[in-house]
Design a protein around this motif. Sequence first.
Motif, mmCIF file in Angstrom:
data_model
loop_
_atom_site.group_PDB
_atom_site.id
_atom_site.type_symbol
_atom_site.label_atom_id
_atom_site.label_comp_id
_atom_site.label_asym_id
_atom_site.label_seq_id
_atom_site.Cartn_x
_atom_site.Cartn_y
_atom_site.Cartn_z
ATOM 1 N N LEU A 54 0.846 -1.211 0.000
ATOM 2 C CA LEU A 54 0.000 0.000 0.000
ATOM 3 C C LEU A 54 0.875 1.253 0.000
ATOM 4 N N ALA A 55 1.941 1.228 0.811
ATOM 5 C CA ALA A 55 2.844 2.389 0.875
ATOM 6 C C ALA A 55 3.447 2.673 -0.500
ATOM 7 N N LEU A 56 3.877 1.622 -1.179
ATOM 8 C CA LEU A 56 4.447 1.798 -2.523
ATOM 9 C C LEU A 56 3.472 2.522 -3.443
ATOM 10 N N ARG A 57 2.231 2.042 -3.442
ATOM 11 C CA ARG A 57 1.233 2.614 -4.339
ATOM 12 C C ARG A 57 0.888 4.056 -3.957
ATOM 13 N N MET A 69 12.876 1.677 -4.931
ATOM 14 C CA MET A 69 11.957 1.154 -5.954
ATOM 15 C C MET A 69 11.291 2.266 -6.746
ATOM 16 N N ILE A 70 10.980 3.395 -6.037
ATOM 17 C CA ILE A 70 10.313 4.520 -6.702
ATOM 18 C C ILE A 70 11.248 5.710 -6.628
ATOM 19 N N ASN A 82 3.638 -5.328 -7.294
ATOM 20 C CA ASN A 82 3.931 -5.414 -8.727
ATOM 21 C C ASN A 82 3.603 -4.062 -9.385
ATOM 22 N N ILE A 83 4.426 -3.050 -9.072
ATOM 23 C CA ILE A 83 4.042 -1.660 -9.411
ATOM 24 C C ILE A 83 4.059 -1.346 -10.906
ATOM 25 N N VAL A 132 -3.553 -2.840 -10.525
ATOM 26 C CA VAL A 132 -4.152 -3.839 -9.636
ATOM 27 C C VAL A 132 -5.518 -4.223 -10.198
ATOM 28 N N LYS A 133 -5.705 -5.515 -10.436
ATOM 29 C CA LYS A 133 -6.983 -5.949 -11.031
ATOM 30 C C LYS A 133 -7.907 -6.461 -9.923
#
Length: 222
Positions: A16-19, A47-48, A150-151, A155-156
């Motif tokens: 969630l933090a990544l997104r 990563m970001i 999986n950034i 998200v499906k």
Amino acid sequence: MKVAIIGGTGDQGFGLALRFVQAGLDVIIGSRDIKKAENTVNIIKNMIKGDEMQIQGMTNEEAAEEGDLLILTVPLQAQVVSLRSIKDHSEGKILVDATVPLETCLGGKPNRYVDLWEGSAAERSAEILKDKDVKIVSAFNNISSASLINIKEEVKCDCLISGDHEDAKKEVMKLAEKIPGVRSIDCGPLENARIIEKITPLLINLNIRNRIKLAGIRITGL
Ligand SMILES: NC(=O)c1ccc[n+]([C@@H]2O[C@H](COP(=O)([O-])OP(=O)(O)OC[C@H]3O[C@@H](n4cnc5c(N)ncnc54)[C@H](OP(=O)(O)O)[C@@H]3O)[C@@H](O)[C@H]2O)c1
């Protein structure tokens, strides 16, 4: 708005933090151990990449104090102890509960649900924080950490959201839709978390049967 993730070092909180960082939000990773929180922050920063990124690591207590909206992402066996630790720092805030009562908390299987006296994990959170005017919203229970992490891909999965405070629920619906591919569905009062939380062991079952990690749920016809 600062989003503080209590137990943000685990798979779901990390995802969630990544997104949310990717969406440009101000995020706090909470942990029992500040070093663990800072380590998770560094992984996210690697990563970001971006100069404007707003992310910090703190203890769960500090994160709850600093955050405007709190998200609880700990296993069921840590739910009560984690909420008690942040109780005095959460007055008047929104707390999003992502907890799923899985049998793993008793040494059992991840695709089996455990019934709780309160009806659901979210209602249990409401019970624990009832004297603190915390607005509990149940969300993110059915979205797998694998799909969040999986950034490179959307998200499906729809985000099924329940809660008794309409304004808080709307806030969380907007937040969830910051995640590409996610559609927020208002699922009514908090007691409907009893149904929503039970979908997750089914999705885990489908993951196991099909040797995948990304099973999700979409509601059609709305
Ligand atoms: N993983 C998923 O795909 C997924 C999907 C939907 C919903 N959920 C739900 O989201 C919640 C978190 O899942 P997760 O997979 O992220 O869990 P996790 O990785 O096992 O744990 C998350 C964090 O909780 C803290 N924690 C663990 N055990 C604890 C204990 N005994 N006492 C206090 N804190 C403890 C740890 O943080 P610190 O050590 O840093 O304090 C840990 O990093 C669960 O309720 C799960 O059912 C998960």
